[in-house]
Design a protein around this motif. Structure first.
Motif: not given
Length: 249
Positions: A67, A69, A71, A76, A149
């Motif tokens: 996964q 995400r 930034r 990342n 999240k």
């Protein structure tokens, strides 16, 4: 570096280029599968081009090996999925070799006894495992996590907040919980106990409420009390002017 994740990555049933990038991610990951290497670092580790690394990362994310995400202004953040999800049960489980049943009348198997070591022989010491200890539920002990999240306020924490701060309403608690989630999801910091973190957050949020209560204006006097105060000021000379002064005769 997680030895368990790297071992699983080498066994993963994917094309070699994608596998090499996955191994490089595992080489940077902690025992919880979290890492944040830059693309340039992955290119250096794998000797692949920037485009090849980007394609492999997109493939690994699509197949749910990782996964990702983003930034802003930083590299990342990657979370490597549980290796058990990479394989079918047959691939993940070791073969079960069943020994044949002995024939009737067969002699019992020999009882091989290892000889007692000689005096002065070196002592064998088993080094501790590099992998973290796990409890019976399979969760890693002493590990820190980031706030998910999709974190939501539980009934347990909501009831605690309403009982701890009676002047709060349910809408106040929900608003504070939304603020708590948005702050820590954006922050990305790891914590050991998110329930304790939320309780401390509520205590800090309560400080402005207490300060406002202390700074509230004084209670308005009634008309009767105002008249009494005016008479008292006139008798003591605080009313001002000649009419408010006492003259001794």
């Amino acid at each position: 570096m997680s030895i368990a994740l790297m071992t699983a990555a080498f066994r993963s049933p994917i094309q070699s280029t994608h596998k090499f990038v996955l191994v490089a991610l595992c080489d940077n990951a902690n025992d919880q599968g979290e890492c944040y290497p830059s693309v340039s670092m992955l290119c250096e580790k794998t000797s692949l081009s920037d485009r090849s690394v980007q394609k492999s990362l997109a493939y690994l994310e699509e197949k749910q090996f990782i996964q990702r995400r983003e930034r802003h202004g930083r590299s990342n953040y990657y979370y490597i999925a549980d290796p058990r999800t990479w394989f079918t049960p047959e691939q993940y489980s070791p073969p079960n070799d069943v020994h044949p049943t002995p024939e009737r009348g067969s002699p019992p198997p020999p009882n091989v006894v290892h000889p007692t070591p000689e005096r002065g022989s070196p002592i064998t010491i088993n080094e501790p495992s590099l992998e973290p200890s796990v409890n019976q539920s399979g969760r890693k002990v002493r590990g820190k996590t980031i706030l998910p999240k999709d974190w939501i306020l539980t009934k347990k924490l909501g009831d605690w907040a309403l009982e701890e701060f009676p002047h709060w309403k349910a809408d106040d608690v929900r608003r504070i919980a939304d603020k708590f989630r948005d702050h820590w999801v954006a922050n990305g910091k790891q914590m050991k106990d998110w329930e304790a973190t939320f309780r401390n957050w509520c205590r800090n949020e309560n400080r402005p409420w207490t300060a406002n209560a202390r700074a509230s204006p004084a209670k308005q006097l009634s008309a009767k009390d105002q008249a009494r105060q005016a008479v008292s000021e006139a008798l003591t000379g605080n009313g001002g002017g000649q009419h408010g002064r006492i003259i001794d005769i």
